[in-house]
Scaffold this motif. Sequence first.
Motif, mmCIF file in Angstrom:
data_model
loop_
_atom_site.group_PDB
_atom_site.id
_atom_site.type_symbol
_atom_site.label_atom_id
_atom_site.label_comp_id
_atom_site.label_asym_id
_atom_site.label_seq_id
_atom_site.Cartn_x
_atom_site.Cartn_y
_atom_site.Cartn_z
ATOM 1 N N ALA A 201 0.703 -1.288 -0.164
ATOM 2 C CA ALA A 201 0.269 0.240 0.034
ATOM 3 C C ALA A 201 0.794 1.081 -0.042
ATOM 4 O O ALA A 201 0.690 2.150 -0.855
ATOM 5 C CB ALA A 201 -1.059 -0.073 1.198
ATOM 6 N N ILE A 229 -4.769 2.258 -0.823
ATOM 7 C CA ILE A 229 -5.461 1.699 -0.075
ATOM 8 C C ILE A 229 -6.026 0.606 -0.738
ATOM 9 O O ILE A 229 -6.195 -0.686 -0.329
ATOM 10 C CB ILE A 229 -6.776 2.465 0.265
ATOM 11 C CG1 ILE A 229 -6.213 3.556 1.196
ATOM 12 C CG2 ILE A 229 -7.967 1.689 1.063
ATOM 13 C CD1 ILE A 229 -7.357 4.519 1.777
ATOM 14 N N MET A 230 -6.420 0.624 -2.299
ATOM 15 C CA MET A 230 -6.986 -0.446 -2.788
ATOM 16 C C MET A 230 -6.076 -1.597 -3.021
ATOM 17 O O MET A 230 -6.304 -2.809 -2.891
ATOM 18 C CB MET A 230 -7.378 -0.120 -4.138
ATOM 19 C CG MET A 230 -8.599 0.850 -4.351
ATOM 20 S SD MET A 230 -9.466 1.190 -5.914
ATOM 21 C CE MET A 230 -8.239 0.939 -6.986
ATOM 22 N N TYR A 233 -5.534 -3.359 0.167
ATOM 23 C CA TYR A 233 -7.081 -4.320 0.236
ATOM 24 C C TYR A 233 -6.761 -5.711 -0.413
ATOM 25 O O TYR A 233 -7.099 -6.475 0.079
ATOM 26 C CB TYR A 233 -8.310 -3.544 -0.120
ATOM 27 C CG TYR A 233 -9.411 -4.340 -0.288
ATOM 28 C CD1 TYR A 233 -9.990 -4.652 -1.322
ATOM 29 C CD2 TYR A 233 -10.204 -4.410 1.006
ATOM 30 C CE1 TYR A 233 -11.078 -5.334 -1.811
ATOM 31 C CE2 TYR A 233 -11.492 -5.155 0.771
ATOM 32 C CZ TYR A 233 -12.122 -5.732 -0.402
ATOM 33 O OH TYR A 233 -13.061 -6.247 -0.712
ATOM 34 N N TYR A 234 -6.493 -5.288 -1.626
ATOM 35 C CA TYR A 234 -6.529 -6.674 -2.524
ATOM 36 C C TYR A 234 -5.314 -7.669 -2.229
ATOM 37 O O TYR A 234 -5.548 -8.681 -1.999
ATOM 38 C CB TYR A 234 -6.180 -6.329 -4.138
ATOM 39 C CG TYR A 234 -7.661 -5.788 -4.710
ATOM 40 C CD1 TYR A 234 -7.669 -4.347 -5.192
ATOM 41 C CD2 TYR A 234 -8.484 -6.763 -4.729
ATOM 42 C CE1 TYR A 234 -9.278 -4.013 -5.411
ATOM 43 C CE2 TYR A 234 -10.022 -5.998 -5.146
ATOM 44 C CZ TYR A 234 -10.205 -4.843 -5.605
ATOM 45 O OH TYR A 234 -11.304 -4.547 -6.166
ATOM 46 N N ARG A 237 -6.705 -9.493 0.962
ATOM 47 C CA ARG A 237 -7.521 -10.485 0.736
ATOM 48 C C ARG A 237 -6.603 -11.731 -0.154
ATOM 49 O O ARG A 237 -6.980 -12.840 0.237
ATOM 50 C CB ARG A 237 -8.539 -10.095 -0.608
ATOM 51 C CG ARG A 237 -9.818 -9.425 0.288
ATOM 52 C CD ARG A 237 -10.904 -9.019 -0.972
ATOM 53 N NE ARG A 237 -10.913 -9.850 -1.958
ATOM 54 C CZ ARG A 237 -12.138 -9.766 -2.633
ATOM 55 N NH1 ARG A 237 -12.943 -8.662 -2.387
ATOM 56 N NH2 ARG A 237 -12.285 -10.658 -3.624
ATOM 57 N N GLU B 35 -15.385 -6.114 4.988
ATOM 58 C CA GLU B 35 -14.549 -5.609 3.784
ATOM 59 C C GLU B 35 -14.099 -4.030 4.005
ATOM 60 O O GLU B 35 -13.216 -3.633 3.656
ATOM 61 C CB GLU B 35 -15.461 -5.765 2.765
ATOM 62 C CG GLU B 35 -15.584 -7.306 2.261
ATOM 63 C CD GLU B 35 -14.612 -7.898 2.198
ATOM 64 O OE1 GLU B 35 -14.286 -8.868 3.229
ATOM 65 O OE2 GLU B 35 -13.589 -7.923 1.370
ATOM 66 N N TRP B 36 -14.984 -3.308 4.635
ATOM 67 C CA TRP B 36 -14.500 -1.955 4.880
ATOM 68 C C TRP B 36 -13.627 -1.997 5.721
ATOM 69 O O TRP B 36 -12.525 -1.083 5.645
ATOM 70 C CB TRP B 36 -15.839 -1.088 5.428
ATOM 71 C CG TRP B 36 -16.760 -0.651 4.492
ATOM 72 C CD1 TRP B 36 -17.885 -0.974 4.206
ATOM 73 C CD2 TRP B 36 -16.387 0.424 3.243
ATOM 74 N NE1 TRP B 36 -18.689 0.025 3.061
ATOM 75 C CE2 TRP B 36 -17.846 0.564 2.821
ATOM 76 C CE3 TRP B 36 -15.481 1.217 2.937
ATOM 77 C CZ2 TRP B 36 -17.667 1.464 1.461
ATOM 78 C CZ3 TRP B 36 -15.546 2.133 2.139
ATOM 79 C CH2 TRP B 36 -16.737 2.184 1.224
ATOM 80 N N ARG B 38 -11.190 -4.125 6.211
ATOM 81 C CA ARG B 38 -9.955 -4.538 5.367
ATOM 82 C C ARG B 38 -9.361 -3.460 4.650
ATOM 83 O O ARG B 38 -8.194 -3.148 4.758
ATOM 84 C CB ARG B 38 -10.538 -5.614 4.688
ATOM 85 C CG ARG B 38 -9.184 -6.548 4.193
ATOM 86 C CD ARG B 38 -9.680 -7.156 2.794
ATOM 87 N NE ARG B 38 -10.633 -8.320 3.318
ATOM 88 C CZ ARG B 38 -10.580 -9.615 3.422
ATOM 89 N NH1 ARG B 38 -9.324 -9.954 3.714
ATOM 90 N NH2 ARG B 38 -11.245 -10.205 3.515
ATOM 91 N N ALA B 39 -10.152 -2.597 4.177
ATOM 92 C CA ALA B 39 -9.763 -1.499 3.361
ATOM 93 C C ALA B 39 -9.255 -0.395 4.201
ATOM 94 O O ALA B 39 -7.950 0.345 4.023
ATOM 95 C CB ALA B 39 -10.755 -0.975 2.526
ATOM 96 N N TYR B 42 -5.566 -0.009 5.758
ATOM 97 C CA TYR B 42 -4.459 0.396 5.268
ATOM 98 C C TYR B 42 -4.725 1.885 4.892
ATOM 99 O O TYR B 42 -3.547 2.615 4.275
ATOM 100 C CB TYR B 42 -4.403 -0.362 3.493
ATOM 101 C CG TYR B 42 -4.038 -1.808 3.958
ATOM 102 C CD1 TYR B 42 -5.334 -2.861 3.908
ATOM 103 C CD2 TYR B 42 -2.907 -2.088 4.558
ATOM 104 C CE1 TYR B 42 -5.071 -4.113 4.172
ATOM 105 C CE2 TYR B 42 -2.774 -3.579 4.993
ATOM 106 C CZ TYR B 42 -3.718 -4.536 4.568
ATOM 107 O OH TYR B 42 -3.577 -5.918 4.987
ATOM 108 N N THR B 43 -5.320 2.652 5.373
ATOM 109 C CA THR B 43 -5.530 4.139 5.088
ATOM 110 C C THR B 43 -4.303 4.801 5.623
ATOM 111 O O THR B 43 -3.610 5.400 4.804
ATOM 112 C CB THR B 43 -6.631 4.671 5.979
ATOM 113 O OG1 THR B 43 -7.692 4.012 5.893
ATOM 114 C CG2 THR B 43 -6.952 6.085 5.310
#
Lengths: 249, 108
Positions: A201, A229-230, A233-234, A237, B35-36, B38-39, B42-43
């Motif tokens: 990230a 962030i995306m 996130y990936y 997962r 899911e939120w 999880r995102a 990483y902020t």
Amino acid sequence: MTNASPPLVGRPRIGWAVQAGLIAILPTQLFVVPFGLVSGVVASEIGLDLAQTMFLSIALFAGASQFATMELLRDNAPAVIVIATGLAINLRFIMYAAALSPWVREAPYSGRVAVGYLNVDNVFAAAMVWYRAQPQGTPVERVAFHLSAAVLTWVMWQICTLVGFYFGAAAPDYLALEFSAPIAFLALAAPVLVDRPSWLAAAVATATALALHELPFNLNVVAGGGLGIMAGYYADRALEQTQDEGAAQ
Amino acid sequence: MSETFWFAVPILALGTFALRFIFLGYFVAKKPSDEWARALKYTPAAILPALAMPAVLFDSSGAWQSDPTRLVGAAAAIAIGVATRNVLWTVLGGMAAVWATTAVLTVF
């Protein structure tokens, strides 16, 4: 560091929590002070008056977004960009609140309002460490810890902003006070870069922000943050799926 | 600048407070969905470097950073940050590296 005497059953040990909060947050004032001073200096340099400077500092109380806001105002960015950039930079507070909420859920509403307003990075980090180290603490004590650390930080921040605003021009260049901001941002990132998705990230965000650095209005930061962030996130997962497959074998 | 300031900053401040308070107030008993969460996790890892690195590697005119004290300071901060994962040591170490490099360059 904390009182050794056993707790009085049923009575919240507010004094103990307040003392622990002050002691925990005191070392972090070493970067709150220069950060606040620079904030005041920059405000006076870009032409904000005293009312604007203190309003920014009190109403927002978030160094990173204050700096970005001041840069954008200096560059005559439209209000929409100022708001969007500031909110993007402050998105992390929603995560902090979600992390705090199970610990302080039962505390009174007004206490949680205060915690919300005063929650900044160093206070949040210190609070999470202490809550985990003191699992027997009550929600009221946890609020007391947070608020004592946060109020000290708030007071120091406002004083240093004021001092920087009035005396900033006299600060010697070689102290490079304005560089304490990027250094502080890197320092705040250090504790969270602990696994591969986090590093990914950070790498994606950095590469994007650097590649787009000529965009106006700090848009490169927003773009970098979003893509970073995306990516995290990936990667998260994917990592979880790999672990699930490994466990299933 | 003044009109933009008094329009944008109060709104930004309210929005920031909303971000800080959502999960402490009405939604205190809810967690963000998995899911939120999880995102959101990483902020900081994304936003903080995105803020810091352009300021380190580019100077105020947009050209590549030519001031070695800044490059050394940032490199020191990154190294110490990874090694200690401690915010305070990283800030102190990074600024100390800046000052030390400045001193060395002034002498030579």
